[in-house]
Design an enzyme around this catalytic site. Structure first.
Site, PDB file in Angstrom:
ATOM      1  N   CYS A  40     -44.134  23.297  52.319  1.00 13.45           N
ATOM      2  CA  CYS A  40     -44.319  24.594  51.663  1.00 13.45           C
ATOM      3  C   CYS A  40     -43.566  25.700  52.384  1.00 13.45           C
ATOM      4  CB  CYS A  40     -45.816  24.926  51.582  1.00 13.45           C
ATOM      5  SG  CYS A  40     -46.108  26.545  50.868  1.00 13.45           S
ATOM      6  N   CYS A  45     -42.452  25.986  48.639  1.00 15.62           N
ATOM      7  CA  CYS A  45     -42.947  27.227  48.011  1.00 15.62           C
ATOM      8  C   CYS A  45     -42.322  28.504  48.566  1.00 15.62           C
ATOM      9  CB  CYS A  45     -44.460  27.385  48.205  1.00 15.62           C
ATOM     10  SG  CYS A  45     -45.375  25.887  48.483  1.00 15.62           S
ATOM     11  N   LYS A  48     -38.406  28.806  48.318  1.00 15.43           N
ATOM     12  CA  LYS A  48     -38.132  28.781  46.869  1.00 15.43           C
ATOM     13  C   LYS A  48     -38.400  30.143  46.258  1.00 15.43           C
ATOM     14  CE  LYS A  48     -41.343  28.404  44.414  1.00 15.43           C
ATOM     15  NZ  LYS A  48     -42.078  27.205  44.056  1.00 15.43           N
ATOM     16  N   TYR A 174     -41.766  20.970  37.760  1.00 12.31           N
ATOM     17  CA  TYR A 174     -41.824  22.229  38.505  1.00 12.31           C
ATOM     18  C   TYR A 174     -40.486  22.557  39.172  1.00 12.31           C
ATOM     19  CZ  TYR A 174     -47.033  22.561  38.920  1.00 12.31           C
ATOM     20  OH  TYR A 174     -48.375  22.709  38.715  1.00 12.31           O
ATOM     21  N   GLU A 178     -37.773  25.555  38.180  1.00 13.77           N
ATOM     22  CA  GLU A 178     -37.650  26.652  39.146  1.00 13.77           C
ATOM     23  C   GLU A 178     -36.206  26.808  39.615  1.00 13.77           C
ATOM     24  OE1 GLU A 178     -42.196  26.794  40.892  1.00 13.77           O
ATOM     25  OE2 GLU A 178     -40.710  25.763  42.083  1.00 13.77           O
ATOM     26  N   HIS A 431     -54.760  49.921  31.475  1.00 10.28           N
ATOM     27  CA  HIS A 431     -53.704  50.274  30.536  1.00 10.28           C
ATOM     28  C   HIS A 431     -52.655  51.154  31.195  1.00 10.28           C
ATOM     29  CE1 HIS A 431     -52.076  50.825  26.555  1.00 10.28           C
ATOM     30  NE2 HIS A 431     -51.985  52.121  26.787  1.00 10.28           N
ATOM     31  N   GLU A 436     -54.008  43.365  30.419  1.00  7.96           N
ATOM     32  CA  GLU A 436     -55.115  43.821  29.568  1.00  7.96           C
ATOM     33  C   GLU A 436     -55.227  43.010  28.279  1.00  7.96           C
ATOM     34  OE1 GLU A 436     -54.819  47.804  27.793  1.00  7.96           O
ATOM     35  OE2 GLU A 436     -52.658  47.743  28.093  1.00  7.96           O
TER      36      GLU A 436
HETATM   37  P1  NDP Z   1     -42.785  16.710  38.658  1.00  5.98           P
HETATM   38  O1  NDP Z   1     -43.637  15.515  38.684  1.00  5.98           O
HETATM   39  O2  NDP Z   1     -43.375  18.034  38.350  1.00  5.98           O
HETATM   40  O3  NDP Z   1     -41.579  16.489  37.657  1.00  5.98           O
HETATM   41  C1  NDP Z   1     -40.752  15.373  37.733  1.00  5.98           C
HETATM   42  C2  NDP Z   1     -39.773  15.416  36.589  1.00  5.98           C
HETATM   43  O4  NDP Z   1     -38.857  14.330  36.731  1.00  5.98           O
HETATM   44  C3  NDP Z   1     -40.433  15.272  35.235  1.00  5.98           C
HETATM   45  O5  NDP Z   1     -39.753  16.073  34.311  1.00  5.98           O
HETATM   46  C4  NDP Z   1     -40.240  13.794  34.946  1.00  5.98           C
HETATM   47  O6  NDP Z   1     -40.184  13.507  33.576  1.00  5.98           O
HETATM   48  C5  NDP Z   1     -38.881  13.556  35.546  1.00  5.98           C
HETATM   49  N1  NDP Z   1     -38.679  12.149  35.883  1.00  5.98           N
HETATM   50  C6  NDP Z   1     -39.437  11.376  36.672  1.00  5.98           C
HETATM   51  N2  NDP Z   1     -38.941  10.121  36.733  1.00  5.98           N
HETATM   52  C7  NDP Z   1     -37.850  10.127  35.940  1.00  5.98           C
HETATM   53  C8  NDP Z   1     -36.922   9.120  35.554  1.00  5.98           C
HETATM   54  N3  NDP Z   1     -37.014   7.882  36.025  1.00  5.98           N
HETATM   55  N4  NDP Z   1     -35.931   9.461  34.711  1.00  5.98           N
HETATM   56  C9  NDP Z   1     -35.817  10.726  34.250  1.00  5.98           C
HETATM   57  N5  NDP Z   1     -36.676  11.724  34.560  1.00  5.98           N
HETATM   58  C10 NDP Z   1     -37.676  11.418  35.398  1.00  5.98           C
HETATM   59  O7  NDP Z   1     -42.050  16.686  40.057  1.00  5.98           O
HETATM   60  P2  NDP Z   1     -41.236  17.782  40.882  1.00  5.98           P
HETATM   61  O8  NDP Z   1     -40.276  16.990  41.663  1.00  5.98           O
HETATM   62  O9  NDP Z   1     -40.738  18.870  40.011  1.00  5.98           O
HETATM   63  O10 NDP Z   1     -42.356  18.384  41.819  1.00  5.98           O
HETATM   64  C11 NDP Z   1     -43.263  17.531  42.519  1.00  5.98           C
HETATM   65  C12 NDP Z   1     -44.596  18.166  42.640  1.00  5.98           C
HETATM   66  O11 NDP Z   1     -44.550  19.175  43.624  1.00  5.98           O
HETATM   67  C13 NDP Z   1     -45.116  18.883  41.388  1.00  5.98           C
HETATM   68  O12 NDP Z   1     -45.680  18.022  40.456  1.00  5.98           O
HETATM   69  C14 NDP Z   1     -46.116  19.823  41.986  1.00  5.98           C
HETATM   70  O13 NDP Z   1     -47.309  19.139  42.223  1.00  5.98           O
HETATM   71  C15 NDP Z   1     -45.449  20.206  43.299  1.00  5.98           C
HETATM   72  N6  NDP Z   1     -44.713  21.482  43.170  1.00  5.98           N
HETATM   73  C16 NDP Z   1     -45.421  22.617  42.906  1.00  5.98           C
HETATM   74  C17 NDP Z   1     -44.776  23.817  42.763  1.00  5.98           C
HETATM   75  C18 NDP Z   1     -45.560  25.043  42.450  1.00  5.98           C
HETATM   76  O14 NDP Z   1     -46.775  25.032  42.624  1.00  5.98           O
HETATM   77  N7  NDP Z   1     -44.919  26.107  41.966  1.00  5.98           N
HETATM   78  C19 NDP Z   1     -43.325  23.928  42.904  1.00  5.98           C
HETATM   79  C20 NDP Z   1     -42.680  22.675  43.154  1.00  5.98           C
HETATM   80  C21 NDP Z   1     -43.362  21.511  43.276  1.00  5.98           C
HETATM   81  P3  NDP Z   1     -41.533  13.135  32.755  1.00  5.98           P
HETATM   82  O15 NDP Z   1     -42.277  14.401  32.565  1.00  5.98           O
HETATM   83  O16 NDP Z   1     -41.013  12.527  31.523  1.00  5.98           O
HETATM   84  O17 NDP Z   1     -42.284  12.145  33.623  1.00  5.98           O
END
Ligand code: NDP
Length: 455
Positions: A40, A45, A48, A174, A178, A431, A436
């Site tokens: 983080c 976080c 980022k 996510y 982002e 407001h 709101e």
């Molecule tokens: P996520 O799990 O959020 O997203 C992964 C993405 O990769 C999805 O769109 C998924 O598609 C895609 N994907 C996975 N496997 C494949 C594949 N084999 N082929 C093509 N696409 C694929 O992971 P992130 O890496 O974005 O982030 C990890 C975690 O970290 C988050 O889930 C969250 O918990 C945490 N995080 C939180 C943040 C915040 O609070 N602001 C910021 C960044 C991370 P599909 O949906 O189809 O599975």
């Protein structure tokens, strides 16, 4: 035993657990071999959000013209931004270390590996502990496609020596959305390649539609329902081939395709700790692994991978073990935000989840934020409440729009306290704000339920 508690990992979960346990009087050791503060603070976080802020300033400079300022975004200094970010992150690293030190924990800048269920090798030193916490976090994973070695992961994105001109981001979660906002906001040609029809699977459908529209409005080139099939390095950069048979020429390919638990290399077999199917460490409601005196917290358990969940777990475990206050952490109504541009924030059930469980009233508001009536920027804010028809309880609150994370945090307090729609309605608004709208939504948009498809 050398310690009452030994914590492996100095991230959000580990630092909080070690610090609070030491504060309760336990003899605590904590080992971290990479970054104090963990993902983080160092490669997640915090940096980022600085990059998102940097991206927003460009648009803000354009928008200021609508308010009479004679301003326009000039050239952006990426190395300058990275240097400023690095300076702040190293300040935060120091704070994390100091907090542990002041609490009386013994700090090891080293890797810890299990020798047996009570013994660790910590940077060559043999250390024994009554209880051990695994808080080693996770790491980004790429895709196993030809040329994958030409792509970066989010760890690398924070240290790019220069800003790429053209970027292909793979994934629609996510991290993908982002960074799409960051790179597009800083002026790169940005492609977002994802295998679903919309980004952010699992989020409320209205938000997903709204985000796709907003990203397209910001110039992000969306490639839904598409998988990358290979990457090749060319003289001009990188070429990405896609399942729709198109080819993209870019400078940078970025895998944002999920994260996996950091359990390799810990020699967990020697301690008898069992792993789940995704390499994560399963735990019970008291954070115990399959070995009762060994615990696991945060992303390594791969449940809800969010910093505030990890810190809450670390605190609860330390209080349970050494503070005479046995407690768990509820994972219900955990609010979360995605720092896309504009951001998303959400708490509770989506319309789709709620409708499967019973009949719900759905309230949706969509409007142009006040600021953009003068800037002329085509940006819409979306706010949504999901209300249980029988009990009037608010089951979900969702927002896409500027300040959404700041607004939803307060709504999450109300929902944790069990607020009903009538409670929202009798709350006076502030407001003029966007917030709101959450207390002035009087006209029901629709009803959803198991007998009717949710929108
Ligand atoms: P996520 O799990 O959020 O997203 C992964 C993405 O990769 C999805 O769109 C998924 O598609 C895609 N994907 C996975 N496997 C494949 C594949 N084999 N082929 C093509 N696409 C694929 O992971 P992130 O890496 O974005 O982030 C990890 C975690 O970290 C988050 O889930 C969250 O918990 C945490 N995080 C939180 C943040 C915040 O609070 N602001 C910021 C960044 C991370 P599909 O949906 O189809 O599975």
């Amino acid at each position: 035993m050398d310690y009452d508690l030994f914590v492996i990992g100095g991230g959000s979960a580990g630092v909080r657990c070690a610090r609070i346990a030491a504060g309760h009087g336990a003899r605590v050791g904590v080992a971290e071999d990479r970054f104090w503060g963990g993902t983080c603070v160092n490669i997640g976080c915090v940096p980022k959000k600085f990059l998102v802020m940097a991206a927003e300033y460009g648009a803000a400079a354009q928008d200021a013209r609508g308010f009479g300022w004679n301003s326009a975004p000039g050239a952006h200094d990426w190395p300058g931004l990275i240097a400023a970010k690095d300076k702040e992150i190293s300040r935060l690293n120091g704070i994390y270390r100091r907090l542990l030190d002041q609490a009386g924990a013994k700090i090891y800048d080293a890797r810890a590996v299990f020798i047996d269920a009570h013994t660790l090798d910590v940077g060559g030193e043999r250390v024994t502990a009554e209880r051990i916490v695994i808080a080693t976090g996770g790491h980004p994973t790429g895709l196993d496609i030809p040329g994958a070695e030409h792509a970066i992961i989010s760890d690398d994105a924070f240290y790019l020596p220069e800003m790429p001109r053209r970027v292909a981001i793979i994934g629609g979660g996510y991290i993908a959305v982002e960074f799409a906002g960051i790179f597009a906001g800083l002026g790169a040609e940005t492609h977002l390649i994802y295998r679903q029809p919309l980004p952010l699977r699992g989020f409320d459908a209205d938000l997903r539609v709204g985000l796709a529209e907003a990203m397209a409005g910001n110039g992000v080139l969306l490639h839904p329902d598409v998988l990358p099939t290979g990457i090749t390095a060319t003289a001009a950069g990188k070429q990405v081939s896609l399942s729709d048979l198109s080819l993209l020429e870019v400078d940078l390919v970025f895998f944002a395709t999920g994260r996996a638990a950091n359990t390799r290399g810990l020699n967990l077999e020697a301690a008898g700790v069992k792993l789940g199917g995704r390499g994560e460490v399963p735990v019970d409601e008291g954070f115990a692994t399959s070995v009762p005196h060994i615990f696991a917290l945060g992303d390594v358990t791969d449940r809800l991978n969010l910093t505030p969940v990890a810190t809450a777990e670390g605190h609860a475990l330390a209080d349970s073990l050494f503070g005479g206050n046995r407690r768990g952490v509820s994972l219900e109504n955990v609010p979360t935000a995605v720092f896309s541009i504009p951001p998303i924030a959400t708490v509770g059930l989506t319309e789709q989840e709620a409708a499967k469980r019973g009949r719900v009233k759905v309230f949706v508001a969509k409007f142009t934020p006040m600021r953009h009536n003068l800037t002329g920027r085509a940006r819409r804010t979306l706010m949504k409440l999901i209300v249980d028809e029988a009990s009037d309880k608010v089951l979900g609150a969702h927002m896409l729009g500027e300040d959404a994370p700041e607004i939803i945090q307060g709504i999450a307090v109300a929902m944790t306290a069990g607020a009903t729609k009538a409670d929202f309605d009798r709350t006076i608004g502030i407001h003029p704000t966007a917030a709101e709208e959450f207390v002035t939504m009087r006209t029901q948009t629709r009803v959803a339920g198991p007998d009717m498809p949710a929108v």
